[in-house]
Design a protein around this motif. Structure first.
Motif, PDB file in Angstrom:
ATOM      1  N   GLU A  50       0.833  -1.201   0.000  1.00 45.44           N
ATOM      2  CA  GLU A  50       0.000   0.000   0.000  1.00 45.44           C
ATOM      3  C   GLU A  50       0.871   1.256   0.000  1.00 45.44           C
ATOM      4  N   ILE A  53       2.283   1.883  -3.475  1.00 44.02           N
ATOM      5  CA  ILE A  53       1.271   2.441  -4.375  1.00 44.02           C
ATOM      6  C   ILE A  53       1.035   3.913  -4.060  1.00 44.02           C
ATOM      7  N   LEU A  54       0.920   4.239  -2.770  1.00 46.73           N
ATOM      8  CA  LEU A  54       0.705   5.635  -2.391  1.00 46.73           C
ATOM      9  C   LEU A  54       1.904   6.501  -2.768  1.00 46.73           C
ATOM     10  N   ARG A  56       3.953   6.001  -5.314  1.00 48.99           N
ATOM     11  CA  ARG A  56       3.916   6.187  -6.761  1.00 48.99           C
ATOM     12  C   ARG A  56       2.843   7.183  -7.154  1.00 48.99           C
ATOM     13  N   ALA A  57       1.686   7.111  -6.479  1.00 48.36           N
ATOM     14  CA  ALA A  57       0.599   8.048  -6.773  1.00 48.36           C
ATOM     15  C   ALA A  57       1.020   9.478  -6.428  1.00 48.36           C
ATOM     16  N   ALA A  58       1.704   9.632  -5.304  1.00 43.99           N
ATOM     17  CA  ALA A  58       2.162  10.970  -4.913  1.00 43.99           C
ATOM     18  C   ALA A  58       3.181  11.499  -5.913  1.00 43.99           C
ATOM     19  N   CYS A  60       3.385  10.705  -9.091  1.00 37.04           N
ATOM     20  CA  CYS A  60       2.650  11.005 -10.322  1.00 37.04           C
ATOM     21  C   CYS A  60       1.921  12.343 -10.182  1.00 37.04           C
ATOM     22  N   LEU A  61       1.291  12.560  -9.051  1.00 37.71           N
ATOM     23  CA  LEU A  61       0.583  13.808  -8.811  1.00 37.71           C
ATOM     24  C   LEU A  61       1.542  14.982  -8.798  1.00 37.71           C
ATOM     25  N   GLU A  64       2.349  15.943 -12.334  1.00 39.06           N
ATOM     26  CA  GLU A  64       1.245  16.621 -13.004  1.00 39.06           C
ATOM     27  C   GLU A  64       1.101  18.060 -12.536  1.00 39.06           C
TER      28      GLU A  64
END
Length: 66
Positions: A50, A53-54, A56-58, A60-61, A64
């Motif tokens: 988890e 994943i978090l 990687r999401a951070a 990616c954000l 952006e």
């Protein structure tokens, strides 16, 4: 012994295990915190995917938002 003097003999020379404090050995004292921490370590290992994943999401954000 002459003169009634007594010589102190170390515990290990008398056959008693070294590091005993009462009935709890030093090894048992070191093992107790490890045993108490074991559930926490297992829980952290369960959350590792988890956290990946978090992370990687951070990332990616953050890309952006730039």
């Amino acid at each position: 012994m002459a003169g009634g003097t007594q010589v102190s003999v170390p515990d290990e020379a008398q056959g008693a295990p070294v590091g005993l404090v009462g009935s709890v050995s030093a090894r048992e004292e070191r093992a107790r915190p490890r045993a108490e921490n074991a559930p926490w370590l297992r829980a952290e290992q369960d959350r590792r995917p988890e956290r990946e994943i978090l992370g990687r999401a951070a990332a990616c954000l953050a890309r952006e938002v730039k």
